[in-house]
Design an enzyme around this catalytic site. Structure first.
Site, short mmCIF file in Angstrom:
data_model
loop_
_atom_site.label_atom_id
_atom_site.label_comp_id
_atom_site.label_asym_id
_atom_site.label_seq_id
_atom_site.Cartn_x
_atom_site.Cartn_y
_atom_site.Cartn_z
N ARG A 83 45.70 30.47 40.81
CA ARG A 83 45.73 31.78 40.64
C ARG A 83 44.06 32.12 41.06
O ARG A 83 43.99 33.18 42.00
CB ARG A 83 46.13 32.21 39.30
CG ARG A 83 46.23 33.88 39.55
CD ARG A 83 46.52 34.25 38.21
NE ARG A 83 45.74 33.91 36.92
CZ ARG A 83 46.32 34.09 35.71
NH1 ARG A 83 47.41 34.57 35.47
NH2 ARG A 83 45.47 33.69 34.71
N LYS A 180 42.83 38.95 39.86
CA LYS A 180 42.28 38.68 38.64
C LYS A 180 40.75 38.82 38.82
O LYS A 180 39.92 37.93 38.68
CB LYS A 180 42.60 37.39 37.87
CG LYS A 180 42.26 37.41 36.33
CD LYS A 180 43.01 36.17 35.69
CE LYS A 180 42.38 36.17 34.20
NZ LYS A 180 42.74 37.30 33.61
N GLU A 213 52.46 46.04 32.19
CA GLU A 213 51.79 44.88 31.48
C GLU A 213 50.98 45.65 30.43
O GLU A 213 50.93 46.91 30.46
CB GLU A 213 51.03 44.07 32.47
CG GLU A 213 49.77 44.53 33.29
CD GLU A 213 49.08 43.83 34.16
OE1 GLU A 213 49.29 42.33 34.04
OE2 GLU A 213 48.47 44.08 35.24
C1 LIG Z 1 46.12 41.88 33.09
C2 LIG Z 1 46.50 40.53 32.68
N1 LIG Z 1 47.80 40.41 32.66
C3 LIG Z 1 48.54 39.38 32.02
C4 LIG Z 1 47.65 38.19 31.65
C5 LIG Z 1 48.40 37.04 31.23
O1 LIG Z 1 48.02 35.93 32.21
P1 LIG Z 1 47.85 34.63 31.58
O2 LIG Z 1 49.22 34.35 30.95
O3 LIG Z 1 47.49 33.74 32.89
O4 LIG Z 1 46.69 34.48 30.54
C6 LIG Z 1 46.26 38.40 31.46
C7 LIG Z 1 45.38 37.54 31.41
O5 LIG Z 1 44.81 36.50 32.08
C8 LIG Z 1 45.77 39.64 32.25
O6 LIG Z 1 44.21 39.82 32.23
#
Ligand SMILES: Cc1ncc(COP(=O)(O)O)c(C=O)c1O
Length: 328
Positions: A83, A180, A213
């Protein structure tokens, strides 16, 4: 009127003293920091600094990711690195080294930290050179790795469940939501808004009225028909935890505990009528939402799917095949 005091112009020793004093006033749990700009690791938090003109600092032109450290092993690093590379490409950032080299630095910084349980967060920056928007001529991209205690959440979130609210802040447009980057302003404002309202967190709804989310977590639902449903990853971050859990949940389907698993658009009305609502992420793992905008979700208590998924994830983090030994 007294004459204004002259502004002190400081030397390196005075700056270091000031940085140490800052940390003394506000101790932090940062155990090791790698900087490509230093070419090594520091363990004194006062030294964990970046040049101000790095475009990640003043323009938000940077990306990051976080992997967990569990019992001295790094969990699911490959998925987080995948990612990271996708985010770098979308942000038009130049890599600071090969994937293999960055992976090695992450593992060796973890080893230098001595930390066995916590988090490893790493960033790629556009680099220093000026205060413009586009990268400065000759800008060297920066790679930084921080090993720290990780984010912790109240035990009550797991025993009693969370209360959430629909945020008044708009969700990021898809390109930015799936990248991200270090631009977390909407996420920060949403969490601040929720806390100010006495809630645990917020929920982004997209422009079409589908569940998005949360601040740094994905959302999933066990809808009225018992199916575990997760929003499509086109408009929310592709959570490594969500993707892993969608696989692991196959065991619940096989065992008869779940009629099915689906990644699809989830209308707000379907989510409000869900049996269970879950928050998923590397830091929160799996936590049940029991109240949304003042209305109970399902029975208003944590449900069986949240418990089962948390157990599957914890098992995977302890004994699964996605663990890398840290050479302490
Ligand atoms: C905006 C957002 N959504 C979802 C997630 C969940 O991602 P992960 O399961 O990779 O931590 C995160 C965390 O990184 C995030 O910052």
């Amino acid at each position: 009127m007294s004459a204004p005091l002259p502004m002190p112009v400081l030397g390196p020793d005075q700056v270091l003293t000031a940085l140490r004093a800052l940390r003394d006033r506000q101790p932090v749990r940062f155990s090791a920091f790698y900087s490509s700009q230093f070419g090594g690791v520091v363990t004194d938090p006062a030294l964990m600094v970046l040049p101000f003109d790095d475009h990640m600092v003043h323009r938000g032109h940077g990306i990051f990711d976080t992997a967990g450290l569990v019992n001295g092993r790094i969990y699911d690093l490959e998925a987080h690195l995948d990612r990271f590379l996708v985010s770098a490409e979308r942000s038009k950032l130049t890599l600071a080294g090969s994937r293999q080299a960055m992976r090695e630095i992450i593992i060796r910084t973890a080893a230098a930290s001595g930390v066995r349980d916590g988090s490893i967060r790493y960033w790629l920056s556009s680099g220093p050179g000026n205060l413009d928007l586009t990268p400065a001529a000759g800008a060297e991209p920066g790679f930084f790795v921080m090993v720290f205690g990780g984010l912790t959440y109240p035990a009550r979130w797991y025993s009693d469940g969370l209360k959430v609210m629909t945020t008044t802040y708009p969700i990021k447009p898809p390109l930015y939501a799936v990248t991200k980057s270090t631009n977390y302003l909407p996420n920060v404002l949403m969490q601040m808004e929720a806390k100010a309202a006495g809630m645990d967190n917020g929920v982004f709804i997209d422009d079409r009225g589908f569940v998005g989310e949360s601040s740094n977590m994905n959302i999933a639902c066990v809808t009225a028909d018992g199916v575990l449903r997760h929003p499509r990853f086109a408009g929310v971050l592709a959570g490594c935890t969500s993707q892993r859990l969608l696989d692991l949940a196959g065991a619940l389907v096989t065992g008869g505990a779940l009629p099915g698993v689906e990644v699809c658009d989830i209308p707000v009305a379907a989510a409000r009528a869900a049996r269970e609502m879950l928050l998923l992420g590397s830091s929160i793992k799996v936590a049940p939402v029991v109240e949304w905008d003042g209305q109970p979700i399902g029975s208003g208590s944590p449900g069986p799917v949240a418990r089962a998924l948390l157990a599957l994830l914890e098992e995977d983090m302890r004994t699964g095949d996605r663990l890398i030994d840290v050479p302490y």
